[in-house]
Scaffold this active site. Structure first.
Site, mmCIF file in Angstrom:
data_model
loop_
_atom_site.group_PDB
_atom_site.id
_atom_site.type_symbol
_atom_site.label_atom_id
_atom_site.label_comp_id
_atom_site.label_asym_id
_atom_site.label_seq_id
_atom_site.Cartn_x
_atom_site.Cartn_y
_atom_site.Cartn_z
ATOM 1 N N THR A 468 -1.590 79.135 -2.775
ATOM 2 C CA THR A 468 -2.505 79.268 -1.643
ATOM 3 C C THR A 468 -2.457 77.980 -0.827
ATOM 4 O OG1 THR A 468 -4.375 78.379 -2.889
ATOM 5 C CG2 THR A 468 -4.083 80.779 -2.921
ATOM 6 N N HIS A 788 4.712 71.555 -4.063
ATOM 7 C CA HIS A 788 3.336 71.828 -3.663
ATOM 8 C C HIS A 788 3.317 71.701 -2.142
ATOM 9 C CE1 HIS A 788 2.360 71.549 -7.880
ATOM 10 N NE2 HIS A 788 2.768 70.291 -7.934
ATOM 11 N N THR A 789 3.536 72.817 -1.477
ATOM 12 C CA THR A 789 3.762 72.768 -0.031
ATOM 13 C C THR A 789 2.530 72.326 0.751
ATOM 14 O OG1 THR A 789 3.244 75.142 0.087
ATOM 15 C CG2 THR A 789 5.563 74.521 -0.113
ATOM 16 N N CYS A 790 1.331 72.512 0.176
ATOM 17 C CA CYS A 790 0.127 72.081 0.897
ATOM 18 C C CYS A 790 0.134 70.584 1.148
ATOM 19 C CB CYS A 790 -1.123 72.437 0.097
ATOM 20 S SG CYS A 790 -1.386 74.208 -0.034
ATOM 21 N N PHE A 791 0.696 69.845 0.176
ATOM 22 C CA PHE A 791 0.680 68.387 0.279
ATOM 23 C C PHE A 791 2.069 67.809 0.498
ATOM 24 C CE2 PHE A 791 -2.838 69.746 -2.425
ATOM 25 C CZ PHE A 791 -3.915 69.216 -1.729
#
Length: 824
Positions: A468, A788-791
């Site tokens: 997500t 972890h593409t969000c970060f």
């Protein structure tokens, strides 16, 4: 002596107060005390004075003025009268007068005014009373008293008058207090310095009151004394103009002084705002005069029917202030080159220019000169916009002249037109989508949602996946846009000369959708849509899909949302499509990429020798042949066009109509629905058109597609930090060597795996919201890297050799593997 000739004889002692005499008169005549005035030797007698103090001799004749019982607001008259008389006695230094008694009288009057006056018709009489009894003059006289106590009291009272009116009255009604505050400004301005804090407060308050008022040509007039409670008249041009001139001169002075090395003060926000507020009704009053018939002719003639002096002086103020602003902009550009950016007063330059442009619009030819002059300041204008432009202000005035700005400043301004992202997690529009039904389910979530919910932000999940956050949302935008613009889905077609650019697929004429079949209305020929898609592919029209127009609305919403979220989706719009979204007409040169064959044909027709054309060698009439589902159809470009031969005199019109039909008429519905979807997000159709009109097509390329340059490994490396690894560790050295050996497409897939972005912003890695990170994981070296593409984190263990690392990276840089490998 009572008005009307009657005489009343009363007896009194020297120590009797005037109030006692009033009581005796009330007892005899029935006239209420509050409606009485006693005049002796032209002077009104005050209630608390004795007859001796008033120097009334024996057998003296007093004149009684009794107000009629129909007089309105008798309490207001009495309160203001008491206030004024008390102030006069304080200024004269009379003993026994208490300074503390002044404020309660004013407060009682203001409370009475605010309580009883709910509209401007009722407010005016109270204000008229305040002015008629010279209360502003009395307060200013107290303010100018040599006694500090008197001065402090007067300042407190004037501030209280202004503040209480603003706090207790709605602005439209509060604006009716402008004549009183104007009186304060005039009186304080004549007796105190122009930088006096109280004068500055009154001037600023007056500016906020008049900015939305309509002002006339006559000076205000008030009736002195009496009970004639006519409404307060409008503020006049002659009242406002001195403040415009004063503030323009003040801004000019501060601009000049700000250029001096020792000065650290530039134009203040307050002065600029007040200048703009006073200018607004002044400009409106000038434009409202029917005698002008439009723009004021230049040079300015003395024969102007009205406002002659103001119009002449306003232009002189404009000329001087614009000269000073340009001097500052010139100096600013030099400072930027020298990287000596001490930004003294720079934050107000745009606001001043906006007001100057407003003045220039009044005069014939002056606005054109204004913009031409600013062409020399493109660098400073672009810097000011990027540095200072915020959502709080309206920048449409400069967006109309996009040629004065660079890409970054144009992008910054149009992004301000888009809704601002909200931080509240609860207000995000949630989507849970099956990858195998990506387009259909995304359509349902976006099309059926209320635009207000979409403007708040999106929360995205793929079914049966744990990931997500922003990275997943970036991936969704990229994938759904890839499907929307996939020619196999028949909504858009790729331009032959540039397959990255897309144009709406034209709608077929004379066909309709029913029961899963495409029906030709004339011949009742039924064709299965899935079969057509298989056979015709991208040549089939977008109207094959029964929801095709709703899909264009969906596409408009998605593109607007991608721009709002600042996500590059790898899509380019064809120039003709882009221009239509901005409401701009399309020319022959605009269709070069979308239809190179038509472009070449039209060029030949226009360049052909006129004599040859008139010999009808072309054999053309005003029709267009269209291929639809394998058959040719003839469409007339206007009524009876098939019987009008194209010749040298009408060939330009023929080309124009041909382009109009091919690129406007045939896709009008598709473009309209796309624009409507975009407008759903941006707020309204007018703003949607302004968005596209304010950009060049290359600007939108950079915003939607991202950088066209190959990914630079050095730039990538420079914007990457490490956790658990050192930059000198073997694994890091191997990693960058392997990335350097990758193909351009492999780097894009690795970037997508790492960040959910396949396309960088035009600034490269510097344009990303944050740096990229490589984390050392404690997992087995047998495992592949994770992300972890969000970060923007890439994680991998300490692989034992470069060959092992290369093998692992080669696996994740395959396009079908690199998608959705991130965890959160």
């Amino acid at each position: 002596m009572i008005s009307g000739g009657n005489t009343l004889v009363l007896h009194g002692n020297p120590h009797d107060t005037v109030k006692l005499i009033h009581e005796k008169i009330q007892a005899v005549t029935g006239i209420p005390m509050i409606e009485q005035r006693l005049i002796y030797q032209g002077r009104q007698l005050q209630w608390d004075h004795t007859l001796a103090e008033c120097m009334i001799r024996n057998d003296a004749g007093l004149h009684l003025v009794g107000r009629m019982r129909s007089t309105e607001h008798p309490q207001a008259w009495q309160l203001v009268d008491d206030l004024v008389s008390t102030i006069y006695r304080l200024c004269k230094g009379e003993k026994g007068v208490c300074l503390k008694s002044v404020k309660p009288k004013l407060i009682e009057f203001l409370n009475m005014t605010a309580k009883n006056n709910v509209d401007r018709d009722h407010l005016a009489p109270h204000l008229n009373i305040f002015l008629s009894l010279c209360a502003p003059a009395a307060l200013v006289m107290l303010y100018m008293s040599p006694h500090q106590g008197n001065r402090d009291c007067a300042e407190e009272l004037i501030r209280h008058f202004i503040d209480s009116g603003r706090d207790m009255l709605p602005k439209p009604i509060y604006s009716q207090c402008a004549p009183v505050v104007l009186e304060f400004c005039k009186l304080i301005g004549r007796t105190a310095a122009r930088d006096d804090p109280l004068y500055t407060l009154c001037r600023g308050s007056l500016a906020s009151m008049v900015e939305d008022l309509r002002i006339g040509r006559s000076l205000r007039s008030y009736e002195n004394g009496g009970g004639n409670n006519k409404p307060v008249t409008n503020i006049a041009v002659e009242d406002i103009f001195p403040f415009v001139a004063e503030l323009a001169n003040l801004l000019s002075e501060t601009l000049v002084s700000s250029m001096e090395p020792s000065n650290s003060v530039g134009p203040s926000l307050c002065d600029v705002n007040n200048f703009a507020a006073f200018l607004r009704p002044l400009r409106a009053a000038i434009k409202d005069q029917p005698d002008f018939g439009g723009l004021i002719p230049m040079p300015i003639r003395y024969s102007l029917p009205c406002y002659r002096d103001e119009i002449k002086l306003l232009y002189a103020l404009f000329d001087e202030l614009f000269e000073k602003v340009q001097m500052c902009l010139d100096k600013m550009e030099g400072d930027l080159v020298m990287e000596d950016t001490e930004e003294v007063g720079w934050d107000q330059y745009l606001a001043i220019l906006k007001e100057l442009r407003g003045i220039a619009k009044l005069y014939q030819g002056v606005e054109d000169s204004f913009w031409k002059s600013l062409k020399r300041n493109k660098v400073s204008l672009s810097y000011l916009i990027i540095r200072y432009a915020t959502r709080d202000e309206d920048y449409k005035w400069i967006l109309e002249h996009k040629e004065l700005l660079d890409f970054e400043s144009r992008r910054h301004l149009v992004m301000l037109l888009l809704p601002e992202m909200k931080d509240e997690y609860e207000e995000l529009h949630e989507m849970l989508i099956d990858r195998s039904q990506l387009l259909a389910e995304s359509f349902e979530y976006i099309t059926r949602a209320d635009p207000d919910m979409l403007r708040g932000g999106l929360f995205m999940e793929f079914k049966n996946e744990e990931a997500t956050g922003p990275g997943v949302l970036r991936e969704w935008f990229f994938l759904v846009c890839r499907d929307i613009f996939n020619p196999q889905n028949a909504l858009f077609v790729a331009c032959p000369n540039d397959r990255r650019r897309f144009f709406p697929n034209p709608a077929p004429q004379g066909w309709m959708w029913a029961g899963g079949l495409l029906i030709e209305e004339d011949n009742e020929l039924a064709l299965d849509a899935s079969y057509l898609l298989e056979i015709w592919g991208s040549n089939i029209s977008s109207k094959v899909d029964p929801l095709h127009l709703e899909y264009f609305n969906f596409a408009g919403r998605v593109i607007a949302l991608a721009l709002m979220h600042k996500i590059q989706v790898g899509i380019l719009f064809d120039r003709a499509f882009f221009l239509q979204l901005g409401g701009t007409n399309i020319s022959l040169e605009d269709i070069k990429d979308a239809d190179p064959y038509l472009y070449s044909s039209c060029k030949k027709i226009l360049d052909m020798d006129p004599v040859t054309v008139d010999q009808d060698v072309l054999g053309l009439t005003f029709v267009r042949e269209i291929e639809e589902l394998g058959s040719m159809k003839v469409v007339e470009l206007f009524a009876d066009g098939k019987n009008i031969v194209v010749n040298s005199r009408n060939r330009e019109e023929y080309v124009k109509l041909l382009i109009q039909h091919r690129f406007v008429t045939s896709v009008a519905e598709q473009v309209s629905h796309f624009a409507r979807g975009f407008a759903d997000i941006i707020g309204e159709e007018k703003i949607q058109k302004l968005f596209f009109k304010s950009l060049e097509v290359e600007d939108l390329d950079g915003m939607l597609h991202g950088s066209e340059s190959p990914i630079s490994v050095e730039d990538w490396k420079a914007h990457t930090e490490y956790n658990g690894y050192l930059e000198t560790d073997p694994q890091i050295l191997w990693f960058w060597k392997i990335v350097g050996e990758m193909t351009s497409e492999q780097r894009k897939v690795l970037l997508f795996f790492w960040t959910s972005l396949k396309h960088l912003p035009v600034e490269g890695f510097e344009g990303l919201a944050s740096k990229l990170y490589i984390y050392k994981s404690n997992e087995s070296v047998d495992l592949l890297p994770s992300s972890h593409t969000c970060f923007n984190r890439l994680c991998f263990p300490a692989y034992p050799s470069m060959s092992v690392m290369r093998e692992r990276l080669n696996i994740i840089t395959q396009d079908h593997v690199g998608c959705s490998f991130g965890t959160w």
